[in-house]
Design an enzyme around this catalytic site. Sequence first.
Site, PDB file in Angstrom:
ATOM      1  N   ALA A  40      -4.283  -5.989  19.649  1.00 25.91           N
ATOM      2  CA  ALA A  40      -2.919  -6.121  20.157  1.00 25.91           C
ATOM      3  C   ALA A  40      -2.151  -7.230  19.435  1.00 25.91           C
ATOM      4  CB  ALA A  40      -2.950  -6.374  21.660  1.00 25.91           C
ATOM      5  N   HIS A  41      -0.951  -7.437  19.885  1.00 26.22           N
ATOM      6  CA  HIS A  41       0.001  -8.395  19.310  1.00 26.22           C
ATOM      7  C   HIS A  41      -0.510  -9.832  19.336  1.00 26.22           C
ATOM      8  CE1 HIS A  41       1.011  -9.866  23.344  1.00 26.22           C
ATOM      9  NE2 HIS A  41       0.797  -8.597  23.707  1.00 26.22           N
TER      10      HIS A  41
END
Length: 179
Positions: A40-41
Amino acid sequence: LKIGSDNKIREHYTISRGTKPETSTTIGNGNYIMTSGHIAHNCVVGNNVVVASCALVAGYVEIEDQAFISGSLGIHQFSRIGRLAMVGGMTRVNMDVPPFFMYEGAAKMRPRGLNLVGLRRAGFLSRQIDLLKKAYKALYRSGLPLEAALRKIEAELADENTLHLVRFVRASKRGICRE
């Protein structure tokens, strides 16, 4: 999204960019990221990390160099995985994972000993491994409160690796996996 060199990223894997301007997700060099998972980010993945198939890595996770993340597991946001740590398959990672050791557990993550194979492959000497084994015992088997175990490691077992372990644990904001 910043991806270093010599990475192998297999099919059906997604890696998200940073969420805000001037932020990024950073993948180091020489990593092997297997199929069908997600990073993820705003994550930071070091160098020479293995992420096995179907691993889900939430936002803001940090993974230090040479860690091994087994398959079909989830890592909770803001967690940290230490250098040369090995996390077993189907483990629920919701705390920080100190370096050099193995962890597993679907319901509750537990320490399982030294990552001896990883340490040997990384060229660790017998003396370094012996100090880490004693540090493991102080941290996980001595019954000492966390800070007392860390002080024991600093006073009696200090080398670059055991001191890295102590710094990692003291920097934890989520807490570390302990029995």
